[in-house]
Motif scaffolding. Structure first.
Motif, PDB file in Angstrom:
ATOM      1  N   LEU A 133       0.722  -1.071   0.262  1.00 15.73           N
ATOM      2  CA  LEU A 133       0.145  -0.053   0.012  1.00 15.73           C
ATOM      3  C   LEU A 133       1.123   1.542   0.064  1.00 15.73           C
TER       4      LEU A 133
ATOM      5  N   GLU B 252       1.833   1.549  -3.352  1.00 13.32           N
ATOM      6  CA  GLU B 252       1.137   2.365  -4.616  1.00 13.32           C
ATOM      7  C   GLU B 252       0.875   4.451  -3.443  1.00 13.32           C
TER       8      GLU B 252
ATOM      9  N   GLY C  46       1.222   5.480  -7.302  1.00 12.26           N
ATOM     10  CA  GLY C  46      -0.453   5.566  -7.559  1.00 12.26           C
ATOM     11  C   GLY C  46      -1.031   7.296  -8.099  1.00 12.26           C
ATOM     12  N   PRO C  47      -0.736   7.950  -7.179  1.00 16.31           N
ATOM     13  CA  PRO C  47      -0.758   9.479  -7.587  1.00 16.31           C
ATOM     14  C   PRO C  47      -0.392   9.625  -8.657  1.00 16.31           C
TER      15      PRO C  47
ATOM     16  N   HIS D 253      -2.382   8.609 -11.473  1.00 11.68           N
ATOM     17  CA  HIS D 253      -3.217   9.571 -11.538  1.00 11.68           C
ATOM     18  C   HIS D 253      -3.381  10.729 -12.192  1.00 11.68           C
ATOM     19  N   ARG D 254      -2.212  11.405 -11.769  1.00 15.13           N
ATOM     20  CA  ARG D 254      -2.542  12.489 -12.362  1.00 15.13           C
ATOM     21  C   ARG D 254      -1.847  12.755 -14.036  1.00 15.13           C
TER      22      ARG D 254
ATOM     23  N   LEU E  63       3.907  14.153   1.871  1.00 18.63           N
ATOM     24  CA  LEU E  63       2.715  13.985   2.608  1.00 18.63           C
ATOM     25  C   LEU E  63       2.678  12.389   2.874  1.00 18.63           C
TER      26      LEU E  63
ATOM     27  N   THR F  31       4.662  11.748   5.700  1.00 17.86           N
ATOM     28  CA  THR F  31       3.785  11.749   6.854  1.00 17.86           C
ATOM     29  C   THR F  31       3.452  10.659   7.711  1.00 17.86           C
ATOM     30  N   ALA F  32       2.605   9.779   6.445  1.00 18.05           N
ATOM     31  CA  ALA F  32       2.077   9.084   6.464  1.00 18.05           C
ATOM     32  C   ALA F  32       2.728   7.849   7.398  1.00 18.05           C
TER      33      ALA F  32
ATOM     34  N   ASP G 225      -5.115  19.152  -3.825  1.00 23.62           N
ATOM     35  CA  ASP G 225      -5.523  17.717  -5.694  1.00 23.62           C
ATOM     36  C   ASP G 225      -4.531  16.714  -4.688  1.00 23.62           C
ATOM     37  N   LEU G 226      -3.652  17.185  -4.322  1.00 19.75           N
ATOM     38  CA  LEU G 226      -2.290  15.614  -3.699  1.00 19.75           C
ATOM     39  C   LEU G 226      -3.151  14.762  -3.032  1.00 19.75           C
ATOM     40  N   THR G 227      -3.881  15.190  -1.886  1.00 18.11           N
ATOM     41  CA  THR G 227      -4.684  14.556  -1.073  1.00 18.11           C
ATOM     42  C   THR G 227      -6.097  13.685  -1.354  1.00 18.11           C
TER      43      THR G 227
ATOM     44  N   GLU H 238      -5.270  12.365  -5.012  1.00 16.54           N
ATOM     45  CA  GLU H 238      -4.628  11.395  -5.905  1.00 16.54           C
ATOM     46  C   GLU H 238      -3.792  10.705  -4.765  1.00 16.54           C
ATOM     47  N   LEU H 239      -3.821  11.005  -3.373  1.00 18.40           N
ATOM     48  CA  LEU H 239      -3.671  10.286  -2.512  1.00 18.40           C
ATOM     49  C   LEU H 239      -4.623   8.740  -2.243  1.00 18.40           C
TER      50      LEU H 239
ATOM     51  N   PHE I  20      -7.246   8.151  -4.222  1.00 17.66           N
ATOM     52  CA  PHE I  20      -7.633   7.726  -5.496  1.00 17.66           C
ATOM     53  C   PHE I  20      -6.413   7.390  -6.523  1.00 17.66           C
ATOM     54  N   GLY I  21      -5.449   7.762  -6.294  1.00 20.80           N
ATOM     55  CA  GLY I  21      -4.221   6.814  -6.928  1.00 20.80           C
ATOM     56  C   GLY I  21      -4.190   5.691  -6.561  1.00 20.80           C
ATOM     57  N   PRO I  22      -3.943   5.016  -5.551  1.00 21.19           N
ATOM     58  CA  PRO I  22      -3.924   4.339  -5.173  1.00 21.19           C
ATOM     59  C   PRO I  22      -4.155   3.031  -5.703  1.00 21.19           C
TER      60      PRO I  22
ATOM     61  N   LEU J  38      -6.247   1.898   2.852  1.00 14.33           N
ATOM     62  CA  LEU J  38      -5.978   3.036   2.252  1.00 14.33           C
ATOM     63  C   LEU J  38      -6.696   4.714   2.682  1.00 14.33           C
TER      64      LEU J  38
ATOM     65  N   LEU K 184      -4.212   4.689   5.968  1.00 16.64           N
ATOM     66  CA  LEU K 184      -2.381   5.438   5.903  1.00 16.64           C
ATOM     67  C   LEU K 184      -3.054   7.082   5.105  1.00 16.64           C
TER      68      LEU K 184
ATOM     69  N   ALA L 267      -1.752  10.603   7.083  1.00 14.14           N
ATOM     70  CA  ALA L 267      -0.895  12.351   6.611  1.00 14.14           C
ATOM     71  C   ALA L 267      -1.484  13.573   6.793  1.00 14.14           C
ATOM     72  N   ILE L 268      -3.218  13.520   7.112  1.00 11.52           N
ATOM     73  CA  ILE L 268      -3.149  14.578   6.353  1.00 11.52           C
ATOM     74  C   ILE L 268      -4.070  15.587   7.878  1.00 11.52           C
TER      75      ILE L 268
END
Lengths: 189, 189
Positions: free
Chosen positions: A151, A154, A158-159, A162-163, A182, A185-186, B150-152, B154-155, B157-159, B179, B182, B186-187
């Motif tokens: 995970l 990913e 993954g991001p 996605h982008r 980011l 941080t996780a 935007d990055l959050t 992606e974090l 949905f990207g995985p 997911l 995790l 981060a946030i």
């Protein structure tokens, strides 16, 4: 029966021609005929060795990846992840490399067997190298023990996919660093 | 000249036929002819209204998305993100919905104009709804102020895209929750 023996010089010419043409024409207009003409071989030579253009491109990519990929380990997990994520973002931002990734992605979405090859030969070794680096980070207390490494990988890659898929924002070094921060941080204890 | 006027009953029949056939035959074997036959219209009717099968499928998908998507706001950011990420993971795990996403992804990788339509009509509204929910979470102190929304997104949905594209692991409710947890790490302030 034995498998058809490959001529190494023809093989290299075909793989080089395929990557060149991919950049020039894009994947949808790429044909086995054009690859054969550019490589100076007959079309049948290509079909004897590969199932189609997707398989040719995949072999060209596998060929260009160094074997036994290992991530740098400077002792600083964040810095090492920045290095690899910056490089990955740069690949997706590069028109030539992005065209190749686009081609492979289209093929793998249409062809389950090819998807398996891409995953096992091309991507698993790279993702495994990142997991190894994260594991080393756990050993030095820079990453939490409990995290799921699949995970986490990913979360890092993954991001970017996605982008890139959605063309939803710039693929820059600043983006790469922000993403690593980011994710760190996780996973930081 | 005016744009060709569409007959709503034919339009619905065509979109329904397209989604049905997509599930039955998969995208590569899907043809405009087959859609026309199933919908009981002429092939030319489809070509008068759409550029090709990709555009038909896209319109069918846009049609099936409720307008003005808003995320639930129960006051608990983690719970609400779990709800949306579980639903997204379930969509990618569902063979019928996954076939449609696969089709759209292939088309958007090959067709820049279609990619723009998908991004603006289909995905932006959904991602904007998630960003709104994250913003509300910032207001209640459940998400850090400084994060890039935007990055959050992606974090989160990207995985899922990464795992789906690479067929690299199970797409389960447990995965969705892990997911979200995790990403929340981060946030969270």
């Amino acid at each position: 029966m034995t498998a058809p023996r490959r001529n190494e010089r023809s093989r290299r010419a075909i793989l080089t021609a395929a990557l060149e043409l991919l950049t020039e024409t894009g994947y949808p207009d790429l044909t086995v005929e054009a690859i054969a003409a550019r490589a100076g071989v007959g079309k049948q030579t290509i079909y004897r060795w590969w199932r189609g253009k997707g398989a040719v491109i995949l072999e060209a990519m596998v060929d260009s990846v160094p074997p036994n990929a290992v991530l740098p380990d400077t002792g600083d997990l964040r810095a090492d992840l920045r290095t690899v994520i910056r490089a990955t973002v740069a690949e997706f931002a590069d028109p030539r490399l992005s065209a190749t990734t686009r081609a492979i992605t289209i093929e793998t979405l249409s062809d389950e067997a090819l998807a398996e090859q891409v995953r096992d030969q091309l991507l698993r070794p790279q993702l495994a190298a990142v997991k190894d680096r994260l594991r080393a980070g756990q050993a030095t207390g820079q990453a939490r023990d409990g995290i799921d490494l699949d995970l986490t990988v990913e979360l890092l890659f993954g991001p970017i996919y996605h982008r890139w898929l959605l063309r939803n924002g710039p693929l820059t070094e600043g983006y790469a660093d922000e993403l690593v921060d980011l994710a760190m941080t996780a996973i930081t204890p």
